[in-house]
Scaffold this motif. Structure first.
Motif, PDB file in Angstrom:
ATOM      1  N   GLU A  80      32.387  84.309  12.093  1.00  0.00           N
ATOM      2  CA  GLU A  80      33.515  85.301  11.535  1.00  0.00           C
ATOM      3  C   GLU A  80      34.267  86.765  11.276  1.00  0.00           C
ATOM      4  OE1 GLU A  80      34.261  81.341   8.050  1.00  0.00           O
ATOM      5  OE2 GLU A  80      33.919  83.664   7.517  1.00  0.00           O
ATOM      6  N   THR A  81      33.022  87.206  11.645  1.00  0.00           N
ATOM      7  CA  THR A  81      33.534  88.669  11.580  1.00  0.00           C
ATOM      8  C   THR A  81      33.814  89.266  13.394  1.00  0.00           C
ATOM      9  OG1 THR A  81      31.076  89.136  11.471  1.00  0.00           O
ATOM     10  CG2 THR A  81      32.782  89.625   9.613  1.00  0.00           C
ATOM     11  N   TYR A  82      33.181  88.884  13.984  1.00  0.00           N
ATOM     12  CA  TYR A  82      33.077  89.252  15.278  1.00  0.00           C
ATOM     13  C   TYR A  82      34.835  89.140  16.056  1.00  0.00           C
ATOM     14  CZ  TYR A  82      33.943  88.828  20.795  1.00  0.00           C
ATOM     15  OH  TYR A  82      33.735  89.146  21.981  1.00  0.00           O
ATOM     16  N   ARG A  83      35.069  90.528  16.638  1.00  0.00           N
ATOM     17  CA  ARG A  83      35.684  90.704  17.160  1.00  0.00           C
ATOM     18  C   ARG A  83      35.972  90.735  18.420  1.00  0.00           C
ATOM     19  NH1 ARG A  83      36.704  88.792  13.167  1.00  0.00           N
ATOM     20  NH2 ARG A  83      37.857  89.563  10.997  1.00  0.00           N
ATOM     21  N   HIS A  84      37.007  90.182  19.592  1.00  0.00           N
ATOM     22  CA  HIS A  84      37.128  90.449  20.420  1.00  0.00           C
ATOM     23  C   HIS A  84      37.092  91.742  21.493  1.00  0.00           C
ATOM     24  CE1 HIS A  84      36.340  87.983  24.784  1.00  0.00           C
ATOM     25  NE2 HIS A  84      37.612  88.430  25.216  1.00  0.00           N
ATOM     26  N   VAL A  85      36.307  92.183  22.191  1.00  0.00           N
ATOM     27  CA  VAL A  85      36.823  92.828  23.410  1.00  0.00           C
ATOM     28  C   VAL A  85      37.155  92.471  24.685  1.00  0.00           C
ATOM     29  CG1 VAL A  85      35.829  95.025  23.925  1.00  0.00           C
ATOM     30  CG2 VAL A  85      35.006  94.851  21.916  1.00  0.00           C
ATOM     31  N   PRO A  86      38.390  92.427  24.836  1.00  0.00           N
ATOM     32  CA  PRO A  86      38.047  91.658  26.873  1.00  0.00           C
ATOM     33  C   PRO A  86      37.694  92.537  27.556  1.00  0.00           C
ATOM     34  CG  PRO A  86      40.409  92.276  25.117  1.00  0.00           C
ATOM     35  CD  PRO A  86      39.474  93.664  24.279  1.00  0.00           C
TER      36      PRO A  86
END
Length: 247
Positions: free
Chosen positions: A178-184
């Motif tokens: 739930e804490t993953y934040r995507h980096v394009p």
């Protein structure tokens, strides 16, 4: 390369050198044992290699990861030597995220990429999370959510003390998810196959299909069922795995 006779904390079932090795990452709260039954179905094509993450089974004294990036780095530190030759990655639910992050790191660092990336039962990581987050819910609320998913063994539902001892690991895995934040970044130059259940309340078909944006060669395969649809579909999934890797 690890063999079945060599002790390896990450690979409790060992690895043989024959056939494509399919390293399998478990769902939240699960150990490598969740894939033990797959080994007979996979046979030597592919060779199923269940991955044991920190905080479970023989690694129970280790602190489980709460951060997805730290987990992926730890996997590469512990298993990097195994990620050579003819190998592929599979993950279900939070294991799908782990497998993706590991594959992405291998590509970014110029390592030998997996032959294929298989993900299952998770919304594509670049999508925002629109669902109720689970990691910090009160115990009774969390149990109800997991009961609806089918993700708690009956023994844990009956034995409160066992449940309480299990929850820290589960909450850690949920935090990873739930804490993953995507980096394009650019699409992976790795073939990708997405599996899922058409009635999965945590990953609907549109969210599963969005994974296809992350690879230059992708396919989506869905089955009847919910979040744990795969428990009854292993043989069929292995046929897809073989066909996709042969293509």
């Amino acid at each position: 390369m690890t063999t079945a006779s060599t002790t390896h904390p990450w690979l409790p079932y060992g690895v043989t050198s024959t056939g494509t090795r399919l390293f399998c990452f478990p769902h939240a709260g699960a150990s490598a044992a969740v894939y033990a039954g797959w080994r007979a179905v996979g046979g030597d094509d592919p060779v199923i290699c269940p991955v044991q993450l920190p905080g479970r089974a023989a690694r129970g004294r280790e602190v489980p990861h709460h951060d997805p990036e730290a987990l992926a780095d730890d996997v590469l530190d512990g298993l990097g030597r195994e990620f050579t030759g003819d190998y592929a990655l599979f993950g279900h639910s939070v294991g799908a995220l782990t497998a993706y992050l590991v594959a992405r790191r291998i590509v970014e660092r110029g390592g030998p990429p997996p032959r294929h990336l298989f993900v299952s039962g998770r919304a594509a990581p670049q999508l925002p999370n629109t669902r109720r987050e689970l990691r910090a819910l009160p115990t009774d609320d969390l149990v109800e959510e997991l009961r609806a998913l089918g993700g708690l063994p009956d023994l844990l539902l009956r034995e409160r003390s066992l449940l309480e001892s299990f929850l820290p690991l589960l909450r850690a895995d949920l935090a990873v998810n739930e804490t993953y934040r995507h980096v394009p970044g650019p699409p992976l130059p790795i073939p990708l196959t997405v599996f899922g259940g058409v009635d999965d309340p945590r990953a609907d078909p549109v969210e599963l299909a969005a994974w296809q944006e992350l690879s230059t060669d992708s396919a989506l395969v869905t089955y009847p069922g919910g979040h744990f649809y795969l428990e009854d579909r292993v043989a069929e999934m292995m046929q897809v795995v073989r066909r996709r890797m042969a293509g």
